[in-house]
Motif scaffolding. Structure first.
Motif, PDB file in Angstrom:
ATOM      1  N   MET A 114     -12.990 -11.479  -9.435  1.00  0.00           N
ATOM      2  CA  MET A 114     -12.852 -10.025  -9.527  1.00  0.00           C
ATOM      3  C   MET A 114     -13.292  -9.358  -8.224  1.00  0.00           C
ATOM      4  N   ALA A 115     -14.343  -9.872  -7.607  1.00  0.00           N
ATOM      5  CA  ALA A 115     -14.819  -9.292  -6.349  1.00  0.00           C
ATOM      6  C   ALA A 115     -13.787  -9.465  -5.239  1.00  0.00           C
ATOM      7  N   GLN A 116     -13.154 -10.623  -5.193  1.00  0.00           N
ATOM      8  CA  GLN A 116     -12.135 -10.865  -4.168  1.00  0.00           C
ATOM      9  C   GLN A 116     -10.906  -9.984  -4.396  1.00  0.00           C
ATOM     10  N   VAL A 117     -10.532  -9.813  -5.655  1.00  0.00           N
ATOM     11  CA  VAL A 117      -9.390  -8.949  -5.962  1.00  0.00           C
ATOM     12  C   VAL A 117      -9.692  -7.515  -5.542  1.00  0.00           C
ATOM     13  N   TRP A 118     -10.929  -7.055  -5.776  1.00  0.00           N
ATOM     14  CA  TRP A 118     -11.311  -5.697  -5.375  1.00  0.00           C
ATOM     15  C   TRP A 118     -11.128  -5.505  -3.876  1.00  0.00           C
ATOM     16  N   GLU A 119     -11.589  -6.454  -3.095  1.00  0.00           N
ATOM     17  CA  GLU A 119     -11.468  -6.334  -1.645  1.00  0.00           C
ATOM     18  C   GLU A 119     -10.003  -6.359  -1.223  1.00  0.00           C
ATOM     19  N   ALA A 120      -9.187  -7.162  -1.906  1.00  0.00           N
ATOM     20  CA  ALA A 120      -7.762  -7.200  -1.599  1.00  0.00           C
ATOM     21  C   ALA A 120      -7.093  -5.866  -1.929  1.00  0.00           C
ATOM     22  N   MET A 121      -7.476  -5.263  -3.041  1.00  0.00           N
ATOM     23  CA  MET A 121      -6.909  -3.956  -3.408  1.00  0.00           C
ATOM     24  C   MET A 121      -7.326  -2.884  -2.411  1.00  0.00           C
ATOM     25  N   ARG A 122      -8.562  -2.921  -1.984  1.00  0.00           N
ATOM     26  CA  ARG A 122      -9.030  -1.961  -0.965  1.00  0.00           C
ATOM     27  C   ARG A 122      -8.212  -2.080   0.308  1.00  0.00           C
ATOM     28  N   ALA A 123      -7.982  -3.323   0.748  1.00  0.00           N
ATOM     29  CA  ALA A 123      -7.228  -3.538   1.981  1.00  0.00           C
ATOM     30  C   ALA A 123      -5.790  -3.059   1.821  1.00  0.00           C
ATOM     31  N   MET A 124      -5.190  -3.325   0.649  1.00  0.00           N
ATOM     32  CA  MET A 124      -3.815  -2.902   0.404  1.00  0.00           C
ATOM     33  C   MET A 124      -3.708  -1.383   0.392  1.00  0.00           C
ATOM     34  N   GLU A 125      -4.643  -0.715  -0.279  1.00  0.00           N
ATOM     35  CA  GLU A 125      -4.593   0.750  -0.334  1.00  0.00           C
ATOM     36  C   GLU A 125      -4.849   1.360   1.035  1.00  0.00           C
ATOM     37  N   ALA A 126      -5.766   0.763   1.791  1.00  0.00           N
ATOM     38  CA  ALA A 126      -6.053   1.287   3.129  1.00  0.00           C
ATOM     39  C   ALA A 126      -4.817   1.199   4.006  1.00  0.00           C
ATOM     40  N   SER A 127      -4.079   0.092   3.879  1.00  0.00           N
ATOM     41  CA  SER A 127      -2.864  -0.075   4.667  1.00  0.00           C
ATOM     42  C   SER A 127      -1.805   0.943   4.259  1.00  0.00           C
ATOM     43  N   GLU A 128      -1.646   1.134   2.958  1.00  0.00           N
ATOM     44  CA  GLU A 128      -0.670   2.118   2.468  1.00  0.00           C
ATOM     45  C   GLU A 128      -1.045   3.526   2.907  1.00  0.00           C
ATOM     46  N   ASP A 129      -2.334   3.861   2.817  1.00  0.00           N
ATOM     47  CA  ASP A 129      -2.780   5.204   3.175  1.00  0.00           C
ATOM     48  C   ASP A 129      -2.691   5.441   4.678  1.00  0.00           C
ATOM     49  N   ASP A 130      -2.942   4.397   5.468  1.00  0.00           N
ATOM     50  CA  ASP A 130      -2.798   4.531   6.918  1.00  0.00           C
ATOM     51  C   ASP A 130      -1.354   4.872   7.272  1.00  0.00           C
ATOM     52  N   ARG A 131      -0.410   4.214   6.611  1.00  0.00           N
ATOM     53  CA  ARG A 131       1.003   4.494   6.893  1.00  0.00           C
ATOM     54  C   ARG A 131       1.371   5.910   6.485  1.00  0.00           C
ATOM     55  N   ALA A 132       0.692   6.424   5.459  1.00  0.00           N
ATOM     56  CA  ALA A 132       0.989   7.783   4.985  1.00  0.00           C
ATOM     57  C   ALA A 132       0.128   8.838   5.668  1.00  0.00           C
ATOM     58  N   GLY A 133      -0.764   8.411   6.568  1.00  0.00           N
ATOM     59  CA  GLY A 133      -1.636   9.358   7.251  1.00  0.00           C
ATOM     60  C   GLY A 133      -2.710   9.935   6.359  1.00  0.00           C
TER      61      GLY A 133
END
Length: 296
Positions: free
Chosen positions: A166-185
Motif C-alpha cells: 500500500m505504501a508503494q502504491v501511494w508513492e506511485a499515485m503521487r508521482a502519477m498525479e504530479a506528472s499529470e498536474d505538471d502537464r496541466a500547469g
C-alpha cells in the motif's frame, strides 16, 4: 478521492465508535447546533478510497439547519476494522447490511446519503429494507458501472496492488498525479498531506480490490429502486468523470427524484462547494420530512 481540507472533526462534532449488531465502526458524529430545532438524523456513507472525513465540510452547515450528521468509515475503510486479505468480507450485500446495522444503531430511521461507491451501497441497503430510512440521496453516484476511463484506473490499481505494498502504491499515485498536474500547469493533488497518506495506509487492500471491481460491473438497478416508496435526491457537480452528468440527469428522471447540480463542483461537491451542497441537502430533507407528515 475526496480531499477534505482537514481531518480534524469540526467544532461540536466528535470522533467515536458506533456499536452495531455487525461490529463497531468509526464515525464523526455532529449534533444539531444549540438553539436549532432538531430536524432529524443523517447517515453519510463515503465513496471509493474515501472516509468519514470527506463530510467534515458539511457537518457545521447541516448542524445549523438542525440535523445530526453521522459520517461513517465502512468496513475496512480508514479507521474501521476489516480483513486486509479476504475480499469476500466486502461483497456488496455484506457492506449493505453494515449500512442497515449502522442506521439501526442511530436509534431512529435516518436520511441516508451515499457518495459515489457509497451511493451504490446505500441503494443496496434501501433495496434490502427501505423502512430503515427516511430518504435516499445519491451524491455523484450513477445508475450502473463507472465510466470506461475510471474502469481503467481501477484496473491499474488492481494490478499495482498485486505486486506492491500500500505504501508503494501511494508513492506511485503521487508521482502519477504530479506528472499529470505538471502537464496541466497545476500543483500536485496529493502533495505531502500526511492525513491522506494515513487514510490510504489504514484502508484494507482487500476492500479496495473488492469494491473497485464492484464499481466496474455494477448493474443498472434504477427500476428496482424506483419501485421503493422513499423520497429520492440525485445531487452532483456540473462535471463528473465517474458518471457523465447527462446519465445522472436521466437517473433522476427515472426515479422521479429531486435533482440538484452544484455549480463549480465536480465529483466531490461535499468538499468543492460545501455551502451550496449543504443548502440543497437540507432543503431536500426538510421537504421529505414535510411530505411524510402530510402524505396528501
Amino acid at each position: 478521492m475526496s480531499r477534505p481540507p482537514t481531518f480534524v472533526p469540526p467544532d461540536g462534532a466528535r470522533a467515536r465508535r458506533l456499536r452495531t449488531a455487525r461490529g463497531e465502526f468509526a464515525v464523526v458524529d455532529s449534533p444539531p447546533a444549540s438553539g436549532a430545532e432538531p430536524r432529524g438524523t443523517v447517515l453519510l456513507v463515503p465513496g471509493f478510497t474515501g472516509s468519514k472525513e470527506d463530510f467534515n465540510p458539511l457537518h457545521g452547515l447541516l448542524s445549523a439547519r438542525g440535523y445530526r450528521t453521522v459520517a461513517v468509515d465502512g468496513r475496512g475503510q480508514f479507521e474501521s476494522d476489516g480483513p486486509r486479505d479476504d475480499e469476500s468480507a466486502y461483497a456488496q450485500d455484506e457492506l449493505a447490511r453494515d449500512v442497515l446495522a449502522q442506521a439501526t444503531a442511530l436509534g431512529a430511521p435516518p436520511h441516508l446519503l451515499g457518495h459515489s461507491l457509497g451511493g451504490h451501497l446505500a441503494r443496496a441497503a434501501v433495496l434490502l429494507d427501505c423502512s430503515a430510512f427516511v430518504s435516499l440521496t445519491l451524491m455523484a453516484s450513477g445508475p450502473a458501472q463507472i465510466s470506461v476511463g475510471q474502469q481503467q484506473r481501477v484496473k491499474l490499481l488492481e494490478d499495482a496492488l498485486g505486486v506492491m505494498t500500500m505504501a508503494q502504491v501511494w508513492e506511485a499515485m503521487r508521482a502519477m498525479e504530479a506528472s499529470e498536474d505538471d502537464r496541466a500547469g497545476m500543483d500536485a493533488g496529493l502533495d505531502d498531506r500526511e492525513d491522506l497518506r494515513r487514510r490510504w495506509l489504514g484502508t484494507s487492500p482487500a476492500q479496495l480490490l473488492a469494491t473497485g471491481r464492484q464499481l466496474c460491473v455494477e448493474p443498472d438497478r434504477v427500476a428496482e429502486l424506483a419501485a421503493v416508496a422513499l423520497p429520492f435526491h440525485v445531487l452532483s457537480g456540473e462535471r463528473d468523470d465517474a458518471w457523465p452528468v447527462p446519465l445522472l440527469d436521466d437517473m433522476a428522471r427515472r426515479l422521479g427524484a429531486r435533482r440538484t447540480v452544484v455549480e463549480g463542483a465536480e465529483h466531490s461537491p461535499n468538499c468543492e462547494q460545501p455551502l451550496a451542497t449543504a443548502r440543497a441537502l437540507a432543503d431536500f430533507w426538510d421537504g421529505a420530512a414535510r411530505s411524510q407528515e402530510d402524505p396528501s
